[in-house]
Design an enzyme around this catalytic site. Structure first.
Site, PDB file in Angstrom:
ATOM      1  N   LYS A  11      10.873  -3.817  -6.530  1.00 51.42           N
ATOM      2  CA  LYS A  11       9.983  -2.888  -7.237  1.00 51.42           C
ATOM      3  C   LYS A  11      10.502  -1.454  -7.163  1.00 51.42           C
ATOM      4  O   LYS A  11      10.537  -0.735  -8.167  1.00 51.42           O
ATOM      5  CB  LYS A  11       8.584  -3.002  -6.634  1.00 51.42           C
ATOM      6  CG  LYS A  11       7.474  -2.217  -7.302  1.00 51.42           C
ATOM      7  CD  LYS A  11       6.134  -2.746  -6.796  1.00 51.42           C
ATOM      8  CE  LYS A  11       4.968  -1.883  -7.229  1.00 51.42           C
ATOM      9  NZ  LYS A  11       4.758  -0.756  -6.313  1.00 51.42           N
ATOM     10  N   ARG A  16      13.098   3.159 -10.083  1.00 52.53           N
ATOM     11  CA  ARG A  16      14.086   4.232 -10.030  1.00 52.53           C
ATOM     12  C   ARG A  16      15.152   4.093 -11.105  1.00 52.53           C
ATOM     13  O   ARG A  16      15.603   5.092 -11.675  1.00 52.53           O
ATOM     14  CB  ARG A  16      14.699   4.297  -8.623  1.00 52.53           C
ATOM     15  CG  ARG A  16      13.741   4.941  -7.618  1.00 52.53           C
ATOM     16  CD  ARG A  16      14.082   4.599  -6.175  1.00 52.53           C
ATOM     17  NE  ARG A  16      13.214   5.319  -5.237  1.00 52.53           N
ATOM     18  CZ  ARG A  16      11.953   4.996  -4.976  1.00 52.53           C
ATOM     19  NH1 ARG A  16      11.410   3.957  -5.594  1.00 52.53           N
ATOM     20  NH2 ARG A  16      11.241   5.699  -4.109  1.00 52.53           N
ATOM     21  N   GLY A  82       1.495   4.397  -8.327  1.00 50.46           N
ATOM     22  CA  GLY A  82       1.714   5.678  -7.664  1.00 50.46           C
ATOM     23  C   GLY A  82       3.158   6.120  -7.749  1.00 50.46           C
ATOM     24  O   GLY A  82       3.446   7.322  -7.846  1.00 50.46           O
ATOM     25  N   SER A 155       7.267   9.848   3.423  1.00 48.06           N
ATOM     26  CA  SER A 155       6.944   9.142   2.188  1.00 48.06           C
ATOM     27  C   SER A 155       8.138   9.181   1.256  1.00 48.06           C
ATOM     28  O   SER A 155       8.611  10.262   0.888  1.00 48.06           O
ATOM     29  CB  SER A 155       5.729   9.779   1.504  1.00 48.06           C
ATOM     30  OG  SER A 155       5.617   9.344   0.164  1.00 48.06           O
ATOM     31  N   GLN A 157       8.063   8.382  -1.809  1.00 48.79           N
ATOM     32  CA  GLN A 157       7.624   8.906  -3.099  1.00 48.79           C
ATOM     33  C   GLN A 157       7.610  10.429  -3.104  1.00 48.79           C
ATOM     34  O   GLN A 157       8.047  11.061  -4.069  1.00 48.79           O
ATOM     35  CB  GLN A 157       6.246   8.346  -3.445  1.00 48.79           C
ATOM     36  CG  GLN A 157       6.260   6.849  -3.708  1.00 48.79           C
ATOM     37  CD  GLN A 157       4.887   6.306  -4.036  1.00 48.79           C
ATOM     38  OE1 GLN A 157       3.907   7.056  -4.139  1.00 48.79           O
ATOM     39  NE2 GLN A 157       4.792   4.998  -4.204  1.00 48.79           N
ATOM     40  N   ASP A 302       3.751  -1.065   3.618  1.00 44.88           N
ATOM     41  CA  ASP A 302       3.302  -1.981   2.573  1.00 44.88           C
ATOM     42  C   ASP A 302       3.097  -3.400   3.094  1.00 44.88           C
ATOM     43  O   ASP A 302       2.341  -4.179   2.512  1.00 44.88           O
ATOM     44  CB  ASP A 302       4.308  -2.008   1.417  1.00 44.88           C
ATOM     45  CG  ASP A 302       4.224  -0.769   0.548  1.00 44.88           C
ATOM     46  OD1 ASP A 302       3.197  -0.065   0.604  1.00 44.88           O
ATOM     47  OD2 ASP A 302       5.183  -0.500  -0.194  1.00 44.88           O
ATOM     48  N   LYS A 329      -3.988   3.910   0.029  1.00 43.97           N
ATOM     49  CA  LYS A 329      -3.171   3.079  -0.854  1.00 43.97           C
ATOM     50  C   LYS A 329      -4.047   2.613  -2.026  1.00 43.97           C
ATOM     51  O   LYS A 329      -5.045   3.243  -2.347  1.00 43.97           O
ATOM     52  CB  LYS A 329      -2.591   1.897  -0.071  1.00 43.97           C
ATOM     53  CG  LYS A 329      -1.573   2.315   0.989  1.00 43.97           C
ATOM     54  CD  LYS A 329      -0.300   2.832   0.339  1.00 43.97           C
ATOM     55  CE  LYS A 329       0.787   3.136   1.327  1.00 43.97           C
ATOM     56  NZ  LYS A 329       2.039   3.567   0.664  1.00 43.97           N
ATOM     57  N   ARG A 333      -6.757   0.017   2.956  1.00 38.95           N
ATOM     58  CA  ARG A 333      -6.254  -1.270   3.449  1.00 38.95           C
ATOM     59  C   ARG A 333      -6.683  -1.568   4.882  1.00 38.95           C
ATOM     60  O   ARG A 333      -6.735  -2.737   5.272  1.00 38.95           O
ATOM     61  CB  ARG A 333      -4.731  -1.325   3.287  1.00 38.95           C
ATOM     62  CG  ARG A 333      -4.323  -1.482   1.830  1.00 38.95           C
ATOM     63  CD  ARG A 333      -2.825  -1.512   1.619  1.00 38.95           C
ATOM     64  NE  ARG A 333      -2.530  -1.773   0.208  1.00 38.95           N
ATOM     65  CZ  ARG A 333      -1.343  -1.599  -0.354  1.00 38.95           C
ATOM     66  NH1 ARG A 333      -0.321  -1.173   0.384  1.00 38.95           N
ATOM     67  NH2 ARG A 333      -1.160  -1.863  -1.633  1.00 38.95           N
ATOM     68  N   ARG A 385      -1.642  -6.272  -2.600  1.00 34.77           N
ATOM     69  CA  ARG A 385      -1.131  -6.668  -1.285  1.00 34.77           C
ATOM     70  C   ARG A 385      -2.222  -7.296  -0.405  1.00 34.77           C
ATOM     71  O   ARG A 385      -1.935  -8.185   0.394  1.00 34.77           O
ATOM     72  CB  ARG A 385      -0.462  -5.485  -0.600  1.00 34.77           C
ATOM     73  CG  ARG A 385       0.727  -4.966  -1.398  1.00 34.77           C
ATOM     74  CD  ARG A 385       1.725  -4.198  -0.576  1.00 34.77           C
ATOM     75  NE  ARG A 385       2.735  -3.603  -1.444  1.00 34.77           N
ATOM     76  CZ  ARG A 385       3.818  -4.235  -1.894  1.00 34.77           C
ATOM     77  NH1 ARG A 385       4.038  -5.489  -1.544  1.00 34.77           N
ATOM     78  NH2 ARG A 385       4.686  -3.621  -2.686  1.00 34.77           N
TER      79      ARG A 385
END
Length: 429
Positions: A11, A16, A82, A155, A157, A302, A329, A333, A385
């Site tokens: 993913k 990317r 995200g 992170s 991201q 994750d 998330k 979670r 997830r």
């Protein structure tokens, strides 16, 4: 031994590859792209920004970037992704035009100030809802100046958004994080000609002197997706499994290492190393023991919901701490895991930054109880997830998930492969 090529492309790399193609000048090829809903959001946004996307084979595309990124006439819909929202924010911060990024209710409730603050350090003109905390995000592309930024959170991201802005800024920018996060962005961009230097965990990013080189990427299987079936093997007596063609980047296999510490037999066999290490993972069932997870959280955050299932089968009390980011998330979670376990009668408790679970070691009494009395419905909270983690638990307990369809966000093949695992034979194609 069961052999499985999960055919679930990575993913992170799929996102990317699409986004980075917009900084190239010539056509780029992406093969074995993940056709999950999140990655398709990134692909659709690229098209809305002027990229031409052509199918070349199954799950493979030729992406011809525009001469200049086009100002879209509509909102750029990230849906549940995200990664799309945060990375495109970095890319678009220096592009001419006005851009609005929005998503579904879940994404628009996730924290965005963590990317807005570093982008504003460049001089980016970016605004979010509720004092820059949430999407929708509005970006007016403008010239950027290099900056130094120390991120309070680890992170990939946030780092990637920063790097994409830094490549378009005037001068050398510096980025530091408090813990190592996934490094696909640096690896991929450096291979395409970007000047990114890593010194003791501090990134120094020079602006692009020319467009990124055109590329032809074939994407390996996602270790985060493969981990669900490693978990399935670890909790199923007498199981042995070979996971084929998996991305083995060291920042992505921390969950496998945690499962190994719990007692499962796990071995990696590297098959190739070009851009990234790719290989096979051998997994064999063994009795599990409790584990405490408090470090390297960014590398396995994750997979923590899936690891919670392993903790249920372990001897002793398992603990997760320093994982507060789990609360922001696709769902909270921590709450999702613990509320479902409590509904099943499991001894567990949540903290602000984690939880503990008292393992059962022998799950047969619980199975017997649910064979006599209908168990509670497992709540997915529409989080892929959470849904997939508890779906693995259905291998041992007669449970139902309220929405397993949300697995399509990241792993469209999941339901079919899980059914094949239950039957004891695989054909991953």
């Amino acid at each position: 031994m069961i052999e499985l090529d999960i055919n679930a492309s990575d993913k992170s790399l799929s996102h990317r590859a699409v986004i980075f193609s917009l900084l190239a000048q010539k056509p780029c090829f992406v093969r074995n792209f993940l056709m999950g809903e999140d990655c398709l959001s990134s692909l659709e946004i690229a098209q809305n920004l002027g990229a031409k996307v052509e199918n070349t084979a199954k799950n493979s595309f030729k992406i011809t970037p525009p001469t200049a990124i086009k100002e879209p006439s509509k909102i750029l819909n990230c849906n549940n992704s995200g990664t799309s929202m945060r990375l495109y924010s970095g890319l678009l911060s220096a592009q001419k035009g006005l851009f609005v990024l929005s998503g579904d209710n879940s994404l628009n409730a996730r924290p965005m100030k963590r990317i807005i603050e570093p982008l504003k350090a460049f001089g980016a003109r970016i605004l979010g809802r509720e004092d820059n905390h949430f999407a929708p995000l509005v970006i007016v592309g403008s010239p950027l100046k290099a900056c130094n930024y120390e991120s309070p959170i680890a992170s990939a991201q946030v780092k990637s958004a920063f790097v994409l802005s830094a490549l378009q800024a005037q001068g050398v920018s510096v980025y530091k994080e408090n813990e190592l996060s996934r490094n696909h962005t640096e690896i991929m961009l450096k291979s395409l000609g970007a000047k990114i230097h890593n010194q003791d965990g501090v990134l120094m990013i020079s602006p692009l002197e020319k467009p990124l080189e055109a590329f032809d990427f074939t994407i390996a299987n996602d270790p985060s997706s493969a981990f669900f079936f490693a978990l399935a093997c670890a909790i199923t007596p007498k199981s042995r499994l070979l996971l084929k063609n998996v991305l083995l980047n060291p920042t992505r296999i921390e969950a496998f290492e945690a499962l190994k510490k719990m007692g499962a037999s796990i071995e990696y066999v590297i098959q190739s190393k070009d851009l990234e290490m790719i290989g096979d993972i051998y997994v064999e069932h063994a009795p599990l023991k409790a584990i405490s997870i408090e470090q390297n959280i960014a590398s396995l955050i994750d997979e923590i919901p899936a690891l919670s299932i392993a903790m249920l089968f372990a001897k002793g009390k398992s603990m997760v701490k320093n994982a507060k980011d789990l609360r922001v998330k696709e769902s909270d979670r921590i709450k999702a895991v613990i509320s479902n376990f409590k509904a099943l009668g499991i001894e567990c408790e949540e903290f602000e930054d984690g939880f503990y679970i008292e393992g059962l070691e022998d799950i047969s009494p619980l199975k017997q109880r649910f064979s006599q009395k209908k168990p509670p419905l497992i709540k997915s909270f529409n989080d892929h997830r959470i849904a997939m983690s508890f779906a693995i638990l259905t291998l041992a307990l007669p449970l139902e998930i309220d929405n397993l369809e949300c697995a399509n966000i990241s792993f469209p093949q999941f339901k079919r492969l899980l059914n094949l695992f239950k039957k004891g034979s695989f054909n991953g194609n």
